[in-house]
Design a protein around this motif. Structure first.
Motif, mmCIF file in Angstrom:
data_model
loop_
_atom_site.group_PDB
_atom_site.id
_atom_site.type_symbol
_atom_site.label_atom_id
_atom_site.label_comp_id
_atom_site.label_asym_id
_atom_site.label_seq_id
_atom_site.Cartn_x
_atom_site.Cartn_y
_atom_site.Cartn_z
ATOM 1 N N PHE A 1 74.699 5.992 27.849
ATOM 2 C CA PHE A 1 76.031 6.468 27.603
ATOM 3 C C PHE A 1 76.873 5.855 26.050
ATOM 4 O O PHE A 1 77.407 6.394 25.664
ATOM 5 C CB PHE A 1 76.762 5.728 28.778
ATOM 6 C CG PHE A 1 78.397 5.919 28.646
ATOM 7 C CD1 PHE A 1 78.963 6.960 28.555
ATOM 8 C CD2 PHE A 1 78.924 4.551 28.651
ATOM 9 C CE1 PHE A 1 80.712 6.852 28.436
ATOM 10 C CE2 PHE A 1 80.642 4.235 28.367
ATOM 11 C CZ PHE A 1 81.239 5.795 28.525
ATOM 12 N N VAL A 2 76.352 4.678 26.011
ATOM 13 C CA VAL A 2 76.806 4.103 24.750
ATOM 14 C C VAL A 2 76.337 4.867 23.520
ATOM 15 O O VAL A 2 77.132 5.153 22.639
ATOM 16 C CB VAL A 2 76.307 2.487 24.448
ATOM 17 C CG1 VAL A 2 76.652 2.251 23.356
ATOM 18 C CG2 VAL A 2 76.750 1.756 25.624
ATOM 19 N N GLU A 3 75.057 5.237 23.717
ATOM 20 C CA GLU A 3 74.467 5.954 22.297
ATOM 21 C C GLU A 3 74.923 7.298 22.274
ATOM 22 O O GLU A 3 75.409 7.931 21.178
ATOM 23 C CB GLU A 3 72.985 6.268 22.485
ATOM 24 C CG GLU A 3 72.283 4.843 22.536
ATOM 25 C CD GLU A 3 70.938 4.936 22.981
ATOM 26 O OE1 GLU A 3 70.422 6.143 23.283
ATOM 27 O OE2 GLU A 3 70.035 3.804 22.998
ATOM 28 N N ALA A 4 75.546 7.958 23.363
ATOM 29 C CA ALA A 4 76.099 9.295 23.433
ATOM 30 C C ALA A 4 77.531 9.242 22.744
ATOM 31 O O ALA A 4 77.871 10.316 22.465
ATOM 32 C CB ALA A 4 76.261 9.745 24.926
ATOM 33 N N GLY A 5 77.988 8.217 22.661
ATOM 34 C CA GLY A 5 79.552 8.010 21.877
ATOM 35 C C GLY A 5 79.331 8.567 20.484
ATOM 36 O O GLY A 5 80.301 8.984 19.922
ATOM 37 N N ARG A 6 78.252 8.856 19.868
ATOM 38 C CA ARG A 6 77.971 9.253 18.638
ATOM 39 C C ARG A 6 78.082 10.787 18.400
ATOM 40 O O ARG A 6 78.130 11.335 17.399
ATOM 41 C CB ARG A 6 76.537 8.703 18.003
ATOM 42 C CG ARG A 6 76.599 7.597 17.596
ATOM 43 C CD ARG A 6 74.859 7.063 17.482
ATOM 44 N NE ARG A 6 73.878 7.172 18.362
ATOM 45 C CZ ARG A 6 72.451 7.091 18.314
ATOM 46 N NH1 ARG A 6 72.078 6.614 16.941
ATOM 47 N NH2 ARG A 6 71.898 7.240 19.384
ATOM 48 N N ASP B 1 84.546 17.714 22.933
ATOM 49 C CA ASP B 1 85.314 16.437 23.860
ATOM 50 C C ASP B 1 84.206 15.471 24.148
ATOM 51 O O ASP B 1 84.360 15.188 25.480
ATOM 52 C CB ASP B 1 86.240 17.054 24.465
ATOM 53 C CG ASP B 1 87.249 16.107 25.061
ATOM 54 O OD1 ASP B 1 87.693 15.101 24.357
ATOM 55 O OD2 ASP B 1 88.026 16.448 26.170
ATOM 56 N N TYR B 2 83.457 15.087 23.437
ATOM 57 C CA TYR B 2 82.428 14.081 24.109
ATOM 58 C C TYR B 2 81.678 14.403 25.174
ATOM 59 O O TYR B 2 81.613 13.752 26.232
ATOM 60 C CB TYR B 2 83.147 12.913 24.308
ATOM 61 C CG TYR B 2 83.779 12.135 23.165
ATOM 62 C CD1 TYR B 2 83.038 11.386 22.257
ATOM 63 C CD2 TYR B 2 85.012 12.516 22.767
ATOM 64 C CE1 TYR B 2 83.682 11.012 21.019
ATOM 65 C CE2 TYR B 2 85.707 11.844 21.655
ATOM 66 C CZ TYR B 2 85.018 11.001 20.769
ATOM 67 O OH TYR B 2 85.372 10.579 19.598
ATOM 68 N N ALA B 3 81.266 15.973 25.268
ATOM 69 C CA ALA B 3 80.766 16.326 26.489
ATOM 70 C C ALA B 3 79.397 15.533 26.921
ATOM 71 O O ALA B 3 79.170 15.394 27.957
ATOM 72 C CB ALA B 3 80.504 17.768 26.018
ATOM 73 N N LEU B 4 78.460 15.227 25.805
ATOM 74 C CA LEU B 4 77.393 14.466 26.301
ATOM 75 C C LEU B 4 77.642 13.199 26.782
ATOM 76 O O LEU B 4 76.843 12.842 28.000
ATOM 77 C CB LEU B 4 76.456 14.273 24.710
ATOM 78 C CG LEU B 4 75.351 13.494 24.767
ATOM 79 C CD1 LEU B 4 74.175 14.331 25.719
ATOM 80 C CD2 LEU B 4 74.658 13.082 23.529
ATOM 81 N N THR C 1 79.719 10.529 36.837
ATOM 82 C CA THR C 1 79.834 11.222 38.096
ATOM 83 C C THR C 1 81.035 12.590 37.822
ATOM 84 O O THR C 1 81.529 12.201 36.765
ATOM 85 C CB THR C 1 80.609 10.702 39.163
ATOM 86 O OG1 THR C 1 81.667 9.960 38.771
ATOM 87 C CG2 THR C 1 79.355 9.422 39.549
ATOM 88 N N PRO C 2 80.907 13.340 38.241
ATOM 89 C CA PRO C 2 81.825 14.792 38.035
ATOM 90 C C PRO C 2 83.404 14.245 38.236
ATOM 91 O O PRO C 2 84.123 14.536 37.330
ATOM 92 C CB PRO C 2 81.579 15.563 39.481
ATOM 93 C CG PRO C 2 80.151 15.509 39.622
ATOM 94 C CD PRO C 2 80.099 14.027 39.587
ATOM 95 N N GLU C 3 83.512 13.257 39.189
ATOM 96 C CA GLU C 3 85.015 12.731 39.211
ATOM 97 C C GLU C 3 85.468 11.967 37.946
ATOM 98 O O GLU C 3 86.510 12.306 37.496
ATOM 99 C CB GLU C 3 85.188 11.762 40.466
ATOM 100 C CG GLU C 3 84.887 12.481 41.819
ATOM 101 C CD GLU C 3 83.528 13.051 42.237
ATOM 102 O OE1 GLU C 3 83.069 13.591 42.927
ATOM 103 O OE2 GLU C 3 82.545 12.242 41.360
ATOM 104 N N LEU C 4 84.605 11.224 37.482
ATOM 105 C CA LEU C 4 85.064 10.240 36.281
ATOM 106 C C LEU C 4 84.968 11.215 34.927
ATOM 107 O O LEU C 4 85.818 11.177 34.198
ATOM 108 C CB LEU C 4 83.916 9.317 36.058
ATOM 109 C CG LEU C 4 84.352 8.346 34.930
ATOM 110 C CD1 LEU C 4 85.582 7.622 34.798
ATOM 111 C CD2 LEU C 4 83.063 7.275 34.552
ATOM 112 N N ALA C 5 84.002 12.244 34.877
ATOM 113 C CA ALA C 5 83.977 13.047 33.848
ATOM 114 C C ALA C 5 85.204 13.785 33.782
ATOM 115 O O ALA C 5 85.640 14.233 32.382
ATOM 116 C CB ALA C 5 82.778 14.021 33.966
ATOM 117 N N ALA C 6 85.954 14.247 34.710
ATOM 118 C CA ALA C 6 87.223 14.945 34.921
ATOM 119 C C ALA C 6 88.306 14.185 34.158
ATOM 120 O O ALA C 6 89.074 14.686 33.674
ATOM 121 C CB ALA C 6 87.378 15.564 36.033
ATOM 122 N N ASP C 7 88.261 12.928 34.467
ATOM 123 C CA ASP C 7 89.388 12.020 34.195
ATOM 124 C C ASP C 7 89.013 11.348 32.961
ATOM 125 O O ASP C 7 90.251 11.138 32.061
ATOM 126 C CB ASP C 7 89.622 11.158 35.135
ATOM 127 C CG ASP C 7 89.970 11.785 36.244
ATOM 128 O OD1 ASP C 7 90.591 13.040 36.488
ATOM 129 O OD2 ASP C 7 89.899 11.272 37.634
#
Length: 556
Positions: A55-60, A65-68, A74-80
């Motif tokens: 997750f930290v590495e994916a910030g690159r 909109d930061y899809a990676l 989780t789907p719930e967190l990804a939505a918010d």
């Protein structure tokens, strides 16, 4: 709390065996091509720690909109979750197991933070930040269920993904455009980010010190500023512009032009109102384009044989039209950038003297430990009295009509010793070196004035700058760069030039440097002095002048 002053505990305990991978340097992609890297989502069966690290590495990856990053949630967190609200820039990282097996803490040694509007807050060396995350299993795979908004970027990655851009606001007189450096991700959305930040208002250290042609209600019709064939189209809502006069629209156009046209992709800016072209009208006869980084006059003021002298190039010329001031044993003179007004301290630093346009000398202020004055473009003379409860003092150009010297209360300067004070060429910002508990700090703060232009205070949230050299003095080098140094009559002194984009350069060493000054604008050489010689900077070397003057200073 000050912008850039958050001091956290030492990170000496952070392990240095971080699994973070550094990205090698690549060529500049420009604002039209965002930085890309080979990215992978979560692997099948990855343990919880690896999910956090991924997750930290994916910030690159800022794409879509930061899809990676969302793939690790989780789907719930990804939505918010929102990735663009905060970026923590770190030098070292380690993932620590929490009290429960599904809780982890990402421990960071950070150098700075960027908020949603691109405001960069620099942090002191070895500051730390902890980011807590929780995980749960989704279809028997670990996923992050709780994490704060924002991303974390290793510093070398940050410099490739983000780039500094300058948005502009006006000084209170609308004569000058004041830079506000922000950091945005490179790519097609840069223009949108810049305009949205401009409409949202200035950075905290400039709030109430600068103004915008756009009202606080101004918004884009949609979150997009497209650029086609060199033309950027800014479509504003009706509330943004419907009641604006032609003059106000022209100021809006000028503010947008100066903000966007420095981008290589933009040569023209169009303003629309709900998709309809805005008519600006003919400029008024008295409309004067606002100045960006206006040059300081190239004639300096100095002291020689207890008299005021000009320094111009390699020549030293007596100042005419002023009375004999030798009885005051003058030191630390200042000169107005506009007109012929001067100020200086007496030999004991207990009196601030001013010389009017007519040549009359008067005692403008008295104190116990005054510092070199600075004269702003509105005619106010600034100094600091370190023997007073509120050290900052301002003196009007017309004492008879505007009153005598008055203190300015600044809460964050309480219990400090101000060793250096310089007002920017646009008159909107104060550059201050203040010593507290034997530690010198460098601040830039906006100047708050009333409707008549009278200085009433400084902004509550100054920008702190962190030099790599010791500091006792600071001068403006441009509208967004400064030079700092710790002066010494006996030691080698290394001055440092620092830009608001966080670039820096060491100036050549000079033994016994007792003063340094720099002027804003093109071809304004840096001058330095010792007790016996006056020098100019050529390349990164110091060259002595044939004649000598002391306490040399550019106008302002």
């Amino acid at each position: 709390m000050f912008t850039g002053v958050l001091i956290l505990s030492s990170c000496a305990a952070i392990p240095r065996n971080s699994t973070v991978q550094k990205i090698e340097a690549e060529s500049d992609q420009g604002e039209s091509q965002p930085f890309r890297f080979d990215a992978q989502g979560p692997t099948e069966g990855a343990d919880a720690r690896r999910i956090v690290e991924g997750f930290v590495e994916a910030g690159r990856s800022v794409l879509e909109d930061y899809a990676l990053s969302r793939e690790f949630m989780t789907p719930e967190l990804a939505a918010d979750w929102r990735g663009n609200t905060r970026t923590l820039i770190y030098e070292a990282m380690n993932v620590l197991t929490g009290a429960d097996s599904n809780r982890y803490t990402v421990q960071l040694e950070i150098s700075g933070e960027v908020d949603a509007m691109g405001v960069y807050t620099q942090e002191p060396e070895h500051s730390t930040r902890a980011v807590d995350v929780e995980l749960t299993k989704v279809d028997d795979q670990w996923r992050i269920s709780k994490a704060p908004d924002g991303i974390m970027l290793e510093s070398s990655s940050f410099s490739k993904i983000f780039a500094p851009q300058t948005i502009y606001f006006y000084d209170a007189s609308y004569q000058y455009l004041v830079p506000d450096v922000r950091w945005f991700t490179s790519g097609a959305g840069t223009t949108t980010s810049m305009v949205e930040a401009l409409l949202a208002g200035p950075a905290p250290y400039l709030q109430n010190a600068v103004v915008s042609a756009f009202s606080p209600a101004s918004t884009l019709v949609r979150s997009a500023v497209p650029v086609r064939d060199g033309t950027a189209t800014v479509d504003l809502s009706a509330e943004s512009i419907s009641e604006a006069s032609d003059h106000a629209k022209q100021l809006m156009q000028q503010q947008l032009d100066k903000t966007l046209t420095p981008l290589s992709s933009v040569s023209v800016v169009r303003i629309l109102q709900d998709e309809t072209e805005v008519t600006l009208g003919a400029p008024a006869a008295n409309f004067v384009p606002a100045l960006v980084n206006p040059s300081t006059p190239d004639t300096l003021i100095a002291i020689s044989n207890e008299s005021l002298v000009y320094v111009k190039g390699r020549s030293i010329i007596p100042v005419g039209g002023v009375p004999d001031i030798s009885a005051f044993h003058p030191r630390n003179p200042a000169m107005s950038a506009v007109g012929n007004r001067y100020a200086f301290l007496n030999g004991k630093r207990t009196q601030l003297m001013t010389i009017s346009e007519s040549g009359s000398v008067s005692v403008a202020a008295e104190g116990g430990a005054l510092i070199r004055p600075s004269i702003d473009v509105a005619g106010w003379t600034w100094t600091a009295d370190n023997a007073a409860e509120h050290p900052l003092l301002v003196v009007p150009e017309d004492v008879a009509g505007q009153g005598e010297a008055r203190p300015i209360s600044v809460s964050w300067l309480e219990d400090t010793k101000v060793s250096s004070l310089a007002i920017s060429r646009d008159g909107s910002r104060a550059l201050i070196v203040a010593e507290e508990q034997n530690e010198s700090k460098v601040y830039v703060a906006g100047i708050v004035r009333d409707a008549d232009g009278v200085p009433r205070g400084l902004t509550d949230d100054p920008m702190e700058i962190f030099p790599d050299v010791p500091v006792s003095t600071a001068v403006w080098d441009s509208d967004r760069s400064i030079i700092v140094a710790e002066l010494s009559a006996t030691e080698q002194v290394a001055a440092e030039q620092i830009t608001f984009e966080h670039g820096s350069e060491r100036l050549g060493l000079l033994l016994g440097m007792s003063g340094i000054t720099s002027g804003v604008g093109d071809r304004r050489p840096v001058y330095a002095e010792t007790s016996e010689e006056l020098y100019t900077r050529v390349g990164n070397s110091w060259h002595a002048l044939d004649d000598y003057a002391k306490d040399v200073s550019y106008p302002g």
